[in-house]
Write an enzyme that holds these catalytic residues in place. Structure first.
Site, PDB file in Angstrom:
ATOM      1  N   LYS A 139      -7.266   7.049   7.538  1.00  0.00           N
ATOM      2  CA  LYS A 139      -8.241   6.835   6.468  1.00  0.00           C
ATOM      3  C   LYS A 139      -9.695   6.932   6.975  1.00  0.00           C
ATOM      4  O   LYS A 139      -9.936   6.925   8.190  1.00  0.00           O
ATOM      5  CB  LYS A 139      -7.985   5.463   5.827  1.00  0.00           C
ATOM      6  N   TYR A 142      -3.609   7.725  -5.841  1.00  0.00           N
ATOM      7  CA  TYR A 142      -3.369   6.274  -5.926  1.00  0.00           C
ATOM      8  C   TYR A 142      -3.097   5.820  -7.359  1.00  0.00           C
ATOM      9  O   TYR A 142      -3.320   4.654  -7.685  1.00  0.00           O
ATOM     10  CB  TYR A 142      -4.572   5.522  -5.361  1.00  0.00           C
ATOM     11  N   ARG A 161       6.350   2.568   8.181  1.00  0.00           N
ATOM     12  CA  ARG A 161       5.820   1.337   7.567  1.00  0.00           C
ATOM     13  C   ARG A 161       5.769   0.225   8.617  1.00  0.00           C
ATOM     14  O   ARG A 161       4.845  -0.570   8.658  1.00  0.00           O
ATOM     15  CB  ARG A 161       6.697   0.892   6.389  1.00  0.00           C
ATOM     16  N   ASN A 211      -7.928  -0.408   6.157  1.00  0.00           N
ATOM     17  CA  ASN A 211      -6.764  -0.719   7.004  1.00  0.00           C
ATOM     18  C   ASN A 211      -6.269   0.505   7.788  1.00  0.00           C
ATOM     19  O   ASN A 211      -5.109   0.579   8.177  1.00  0.00           O
ATOM     20  CB  ASN A 211      -5.648  -1.369   6.172  1.00  0.00           C
ATOM     21  N   HIS A 263      -2.529   5.063   5.852  1.00  0.00           N
ATOM     22  CA  HIS A 263      -1.598   5.028   4.712  1.00  0.00           C
ATOM     23  C   HIS A 263      -0.236   5.470   5.202  1.00  0.00           C
ATOM     24  O   HIS A 263      -0.135   6.312   6.094  1.00  0.00           O
ATOM     25  CB  HIS A 263      -2.081   6.001   3.619  1.00  0.00           C
TER      26      HIS A 263
HETATM   27  O1  CDP Z   1      -1.053   0.823   1.753  1.00  0.00           O
HETATM   28  P1  CDP Z   1       0.049  -0.124   1.338  1.00  0.00           P
HETATM   29  O2  CDP Z   1       1.248   0.585   0.753  1.00  0.00           O
HETATM   30  O3  CDP Z   1       0.418  -1.087   2.432  1.00  0.00           O
HETATM   31  O4  CDP Z   1      -0.580  -1.067   0.182  1.00  0.00           O
HETATM   32  P2  CDP Z   1      -0.738  -0.795  -1.389  1.00  0.00           P
HETATM   33  O5  CDP Z   1      -0.396  -2.065  -2.088  1.00  0.00           O
HETATM   34  O6  CDP Z   1      -0.011   0.437  -1.799  1.00  0.00           O
HETATM   35  O7  CDP Z   1      -2.311  -0.569  -1.561  1.00  0.00           O
HETATM   36  C1  CDP Z   1      -2.929   0.676  -1.329  1.00  0.00           C
HETATM   37  C2  CDP Z   1      -4.232   0.451  -0.575  1.00  0.00           C
HETATM   38  O8  CDP Z   1      -5.139  -0.288  -1.401  1.00  0.00           O
HETATM   39  C3  CDP Z   1      -4.100  -0.428   0.678  1.00  0.00           C
HETATM   40  O9  CDP Z   1      -3.649   0.288   1.802  1.00  0.00           O
HETATM   41  C4  CDP Z   1      -5.525  -0.932   0.841  1.00  0.00           C
HETATM   42  O10 CDP Z   1      -6.363   0.058   1.439  1.00  0.00           O
HETATM   43  C5  CDP Z   1      -5.956  -1.127  -0.614  1.00  0.00           C
HETATM   44  N1  CDP Z   1      -5.772  -2.544  -1.060  1.00  0.00           N
HETATM   45  C6  CDP Z   1      -6.903  -3.360  -1.210  1.00  0.00           C
HETATM   46  O11 CDP Z   1      -8.030  -2.917  -0.979  1.00  0.00           O
HETATM   47  N2  CDP Z   1      -6.746  -4.670  -1.634  1.00  0.00           N
HETATM   48  C7  CDP Z   1      -5.541  -5.166  -1.915  1.00  0.00           C
HETATM   49  N3  CDP Z   1      -5.428  -6.425  -2.311  1.00  0.00           N
HETATM   50  C8  CDP Z   1      -4.394  -4.350  -1.768  1.00  0.00           C
HETATM   51  C9  CDP Z   1      -4.556  -3.042  -1.342  1.00  0.00           C
HETATM   52 MG    MG Z   2       1.342   1.774  -0.974  1.00  0.00          MG
END
Ligand code: CDP
Ligand code: MG
Length: 150
Positions: free
Chosen positions: A11, A51, A87, A114, A117
């Protein structure tokens, strides 16, 4: 377990910090084969589509802003059990909660930054790989009935 493909994005935060090399090294050291790669910048429209499952959530606007802030390195990774194994290597979504030694623990800072992805299930991997690289790229090499080897 079958050979699978998954999609990762390194990212904008990790790109900006100069961590492409470190993260790619971790990916390769953990047995993933990089079969496609593309360095590009999302437009707002394409980030929204990528997204789309998160549309309406409180973090969506911040996530979009972050996603378009700089380039990402998209890669298709191939390995046995690639989706779940990546993951695991990536760690929990929140870098503060990511298990020590994971990519997000090492290179993430705070949400949404983070570092990486990773597709969350096989059907998402197929969809995400197809969106960025085309459908052919989503098929594991051992399942391709095709002369080309990528
Ligand atoms: O990336 P991952 O599948 O672990 O998490 P997600 O629930 O699919 O969320 C997508 C992305 O949104 C995350 O990787 C974070 O960059 C962002 N995010 C965030 O900013 N705040 C949250 N509470 C959850 C996700
Ligand atoms: Mg996700």
């Amino acid at each position: 377990m079958a050979i699978q493909r998954t999609l990762t994005l390194i990212k904008p935060d990790a790109y900006k910090a100069g961590n492409i090399g470190n993260i790619t090294a971790m990916i390769e050291e953990n047995g993933f084969k990089i079969v496609h790669a593309l360095l590009f910048k999302f437009t707002e429209k394409s980030a929204k589509q990528f997204y789309s499952e998160h549309e309406g959530k409180p973090f969506f606007d911040g996530l979009l802003q972050f996603t378009v802030s700089d380039k990402v390195l998209a890669m298709v990774l191939e390995k046995e059990n690639a989706v779940a194994d990546f993951r695991k290597l990536m760690g929990a979504t929140d870098p503060a909660k990511a298990e020590p030694g994971t990519i997000r623990a090492k290179y993430g800072t705070a949400l949404p930054k983070n570092a990486v992805h990773g597709s969350d299930k096989e059907s998402s991997a197929k969809k995400e790989i197809t969106y960025i690289f085309g459908e052919f790229a989503s098929i594991p090499s051992n399942e391709k009935n095709h002369a080309k080897e990528y």
